[in-house]
Write a protein that holds these residues in place. Structure first.
Motif, mmCIF file in Angstrom:
data_model
loop_
_atom_site.group_PDB
_atom_site.id
_atom_site.type_symbol
_atom_site.label_atom_id
_atom_site.label_comp_id
_atom_site.label_asym_id
_atom_site.label_seq_id
_atom_site.Cartn_x
_atom_site.Cartn_y
_atom_site.Cartn_z
ATOM 1 N N UNK A 315 -12.181 -1.805 -3.110
ATOM 2 C CA UNK A 315 -11.518 -2.929 -2.456
ATOM 3 C C UNK A 315 -10.286 -3.417 -3.196
ATOM 4 N N UNK A 316 -10.325 -3.420 -4.542
ATOM 5 C CA UNK A 316 -9.163 -3.914 -5.282
ATOM 6 C C UNK A 316 -7.977 -2.964 -5.128
ATOM 7 N N UNK A 317 -8.251 -1.661 -5.063
ATOM 8 C CA UNK A 317 -7.168 -0.701 -4.790
ATOM 9 C C UNK A 317 -6.655 -0.918 -3.369
ATOM 10 N N UNK A 318 -7.595 -1.134 -2.429
ATOM 11 C CA UNK A 318 -7.210 -1.400 -1.044
ATOM 12 C C UNK A 318 -6.307 -2.621 -0.933
ATOM 13 N N UNK A 319 -6.615 -3.653 -1.689
ATOM 14 C CA UNK A 319 -5.809 -4.882 -1.669
ATOM 15 C C UNK A 319 -4.380 -4.606 -2.126
ATOM 16 N N UNK A 320 -4.237 -3.890 -3.255
ATOM 17 C CA UNK A 320 -2.891 -3.625 -3.772
ATOM 18 C C UNK A 320 -2.131 -2.635 -2.883
ATOM 19 N N UNK A 321 -2.838 -1.732 -2.249
ATOM 20 C CA UNK A 321 -2.174 -0.840 -1.286
ATOM 21 C C UNK A 321 -1.735 -1.632 -0.046
ATOM 22 N N UNK A 322 -2.560 -2.588 0.355
ATOM 23 C CA UNK A 322 -2.218 -3.442 1.503
ATOM 24 C C UNK A 322 -0.908 -4.181 1.233
ATOM 25 N N UNK A 323 -0.756 -4.705 0.019
ATOM 26 C CA UNK A 323 0.459 -5.447 -0.343
ATOM 27 C C UNK A 323 1.705 -4.574 -0.237
ATOM 28 N N UNK A 324 1.528 -3.258 -0.426
ATOM 29 C CA UNK A 324 2.665 -2.335 -0.372
ATOM 30 C C UNK A 324 2.704 -1.547 0.941
ATOM 31 N N UNK A 325 1.882 -1.967 1.906
ATOM 32 C CA UNK A 325 1.840 -1.310 3.225
ATOM 33 C C UNK A 325 1.538 0.186 3.128
ATOM 34 N N UNK A 326 0.677 0.550 2.197
ATOM 35 C CA UNK A 326 0.278 1.955 2.055
ATOM 36 C C UNK A 326 -0.964 2.200 2.918
ATOM 37 N N UNK A 327 -0.731 2.460 4.188
ATOM 38 C CA UNK A 327 -1.820 2.632 5.143
ATOM 39 C C UNK A 327 -1.952 4.098 5.563
ATOM 40 N N UNK A 328 -3.105 4.431 6.112
ATOM 41 C CA UNK A 328 -3.358 5.792 6.605
ATOM 42 C C UNK A 328 -3.720 5.737 8.080
ATOM 43 N N UNK A 329 -3.492 6.851 8.755
ATOM 44 C CA UNK A 329 -3.931 6.919 10.150
ATOM 45 C C UNK A 329 -5.228 7.713 10.245
ATOM 46 N N UNK A 330 -5.725 7.883 11.454
ATOM 47 C CA UNK A 330 -7.045 8.496 11.647
ATOM 48 C C UNK A 330 -7.080 9.979 11.286
ATOM 49 N N UNK A 331 -5.920 10.569 11.002
ATOM 50 C CA UNK A 331 -5.896 11.992 10.638
ATOM 51 C C UNK A 331 -6.244 12.219 9.163
ATOM 52 N N UNK A 332 -6.340 11.136 8.381
ATOM 53 C CA UNK A 332 -6.662 11.277 6.957
ATOM 54 C C UNK A 332 -8.054 11.884 6.809
ATOM 55 N N UNK A 333 -8.216 12.804 5.851
ATOM 56 C CA UNK A 333 -9.498 13.497 5.700
ATOM 57 C C UNK A 333 -10.079 13.276 4.308
ATOM 58 N N UNK A 334 -11.397 13.270 4.244
ATOM 59 C CA UNK A 334 -12.095 13.189 2.962
ATOM 60 C C UNK A 334 -11.885 14.483 2.189
ATOM 61 N N UNK A 335 -11.843 14.393 0.853
ATOM 62 C CA UNK A 335 -11.608 15.574 0.022
ATOM 63 C C UNK A 335 -12.543 15.563 -1.171
ATOM 64 N N UNK A 336 -13.325 16.639 -1.318
ATOM 65 C CA UNK A 336 -14.232 16.753 -2.461
ATOM 66 C C UNK A 336 -13.452 16.788 -3.760
ATOM 67 N N UNK A 337 -12.301 17.465 -3.735
ATOM 68 C CA UNK A 337 -11.369 17.477 -4.866
ATOM 69 C C UNK A 337 -10.066 16.888 -4.365
#
Length: 340
Positions: A315-337
């Motif tokens: 959440x704290x990373x999410x907060x700081x990314x929110x402040x910089x408008x670093x958002x993702x769309x639904x195409x973002x995928x999970x990655x084991x590495x």
């Protein structure tokens, strides 16, 4: 006029803990973790069972996190989730749920690197806990990672040392398994080590160049040491348990501190922050605190609940990314590495 708070719902599902947290700006309103006891009987995490348990736990965990935070889902500003690294099946449960919920609520989606979160957990607003100033050195120690990172800003980090094979958490857990301790055994080594003599048994440090680490050779040393002594005395472990644990913990701390001292010498940075599950170890915490007086470092140790896998750090990373408008769309995928 006061600005409305930013409410972040964070989801963490990288391994075997299903976690959800709600943050108001950089303050944690709730931080819920559902642990999976099923793995204990297998002596380690079984990926398929972990992903199934995540599917069972994710809805109630998020529900409790929202209720404990006294927040309605319609008040949420964004949803942050762990993109990786981790177990693929586990990551998929969290990422799929986060994407679906963000889409349903029509709010931003934020993908978070789990390792960045361990480092930036220090920026959660907690009474009695100072925040490091940039630049600082982060020692990230967990079951899957051992890294020394130069942290120049929230999203400018450089790995300057890492393990060439096994992570420090693996060394603790495998040593515990050799000693016959139940899973997870790392905390038990810490518990017994506090009662033993750290100089009782001698282990050698691996010779690894620069700032990198290696723990596979140490694991082999410990295996042969225990095996050979049990051949001579079948009660060796039982009679020397505390001293064995203290000696194992001592050599691991010596390895970590040797590399940290070298990193400080090379970079000139004397602010040290630790993170990751192994940073819960009392021996490591105490040694780092002592280094403030002995070496003139300023050390930062996170609140205990933010050391092991949790959603507040996402959440704290999410907060700081929110402040910089670093958002993702639904195409973002999970990655084991995932690239650091």
């Amino acid at each position: 006029m006061l600005k409305a708070p930013i409410y972040i719902l964070a989801i963490e599902s990288s391994c075997d803990d299903t976690a959800a947290a709600v943050l108001s700006n950089n303050k944690v309103l709730s931080n819920i973790v559902a642990r999976q006891a099923i793995h204990e009987q297998y002596g380690g995490v079984v990926p398929e069972l972990a992903s199934r348990a995540h599917q069972q736990n994710i809805v109630p965990v998020i529900d409790v996190a929202l209720k404990n935070a006294n927040i309605n889902k319609n008040q949420l500003s964004a949803i942050a989730f762990t993109q990786g690294p981790g177990l693929m099946g586990s990551l998929l449960v969290g990422s799929s749920f986060a994407k679906s919920m963000a889409m349903a609520l029509n709010i931003p989606l934020i993908a978070v690197n789990h390792m960045h979160a361990h480092i930036l957990a220090h920026f959660i607003d907690e009474d009695g806990f100072d925040k490091p100033e940039f630049p600082f050195l982060a020692l990230t120690i967990s079951g899957g990672h051992t890294q020394i990172v130069v942290v120049k800003s929230f999203f400018n980090m450089e790995i300057i040392g890492e393990t060439t094979d096994d992570a420090v958490g693996e060394a603790f857990d495998k040593s515990a398994k050799i000693l016959g301790f139940p899973y997870p055994g790392g905390p038990l080594i810490d518990k017994y080590a506090q009662l033993g003599n750290p100089k009782a048994f001698k282990f050698t440090k691996p010779k690894v160049p620069n700032l990198d680490f290696s723990f596979s050779g140490l694991k082999t040393q410990i295996l042969y040491f225990i095996r050979n002594n049990v051949i001579l005395n079948e009660n060796f472990i039982e009679e020397n348990r505390n001293d064995i644990c203290a000696s194992i913990q001592n050599i691991i701390i010596e390895i970590l501190m040797e590399k940290l001292k070298l990193a400080v010498k090379q970079t000139g940075i004397t602010q040290i922050a630790i993170g990751g599950g192994v940073s819960a170890n009392s021996g490591i915490r105490n040694t780092l605190k002592e280094s403030e007086k002995k070496l003139g470092w300023k050390t930062f140790i996170p609140k205990f609940e933010y050391t092991t896998d949790n959603a507040a750090m996402i959440g704290i990373v999410g907060y700081h990314k929110f402040l910089e408008n670093q958002f993702n769309n639904a195409s973002v995928v999970a990655k084991a590495r995932i690239e650091f």
